[in-house]
Design a protein around this motif. Sequence first.
Motif, short mmCIF file in Angstrom:
data_model
loop_
_atom_site.label_atom_id
_atom_site.label_comp_id
_atom_site.label_asym_id
_atom_site.label_seq_id
_atom_site.Cartn_x
_atom_site.Cartn_y
_atom_site.Cartn_z
N VAL A 1 33.51 28.97 72.36
CA VAL A 1 32.42 29.29 73.29
C VAL A 1 33.04 30.13 74.40
N ASN B 1 22.51 26.25 72.78
CA ASN B 1 22.66 27.70 72.62
C ASN B 1 23.91 28.12 73.38
N PHE B 2 24.69 29.02 72.78
CA PHE B 2 25.91 29.45 73.46
C PHE B 2 26.31 30.85 73.02
N LEU B 3 27.08 31.49 73.88
CA LEU B 3 27.61 32.81 73.58
C LEU B 3 29.05 32.68 73.10
N LYS C 1 27.93 31.97 78.41
CA LYS C 1 26.95 31.01 78.91
C LYS C 1 26.51 30.02 77.84
N GLN C 2 26.09 28.85 78.33
CA GLN C 2 25.58 27.78 77.47
C GLN C 2 24.22 27.36 77.99
N GLY D 1 28.46 37.20 69.77
CA GLY D 1 27.01 37.04 69.86
C GLY D 1 26.53 35.64 70.23
N LEU D 2 25.22 35.47 70.09
CA LEU D 2 24.55 34.23 70.44
C LEU D 2 24.47 33.32 69.22
N TYR D 3 24.77 32.05 69.41
CA TYR D 3 24.73 31.04 68.36
C TYR D 3 23.91 29.86 68.86
N TRP D 4 23.45 29.02 67.93
CA TRP D 4 22.79 27.78 68.32
C TRP D 4 23.01 26.72 67.25
N SER E 1 22.25 27.95 63.46
CA SER E 1 21.78 29.32 63.26
C SER E 1 22.48 29.92 62.04
#
Length: 124
Positions: free
Chosen positions: A51, A76-78, A54-55, A82-85, A107
Amino acid sequence: MIKKTLFAAAAIMGLSAASAFAAPCSEDQESQAGMLAAGVGKTAVSKVIAVTGKQMVNIESCEFRAGAFQVDYKYNFLAADGLYWVEVSAKFNSDGSGATAKVTRSSPNMAAAETKAGVKLASN
């Protein structure tokens, strides 16, 4: 008749006592649980990907019982790319200790990262 009345009264008392042990989180408890849940989520996903940004935690349900939280949430985290969840069901003490977490969904890019790392967090 008296036996039926006593039985009904005992059943009602049992139900009300059981509900006293598990209660929905108050706003303050939900806020505390969200901060702790972010740490639990980060620990879980760090087995697969770092990570780096941001979270955000979206709490679906929160209960507080016997000094511990039971929380279902989306984390959700960056990361670097990219963005993951992930969706998580977790239980932890009010100080964050004793955490157990189960990732229930993730995701598509998180699932791909799990495959690449050879680690299975969720059973999509």
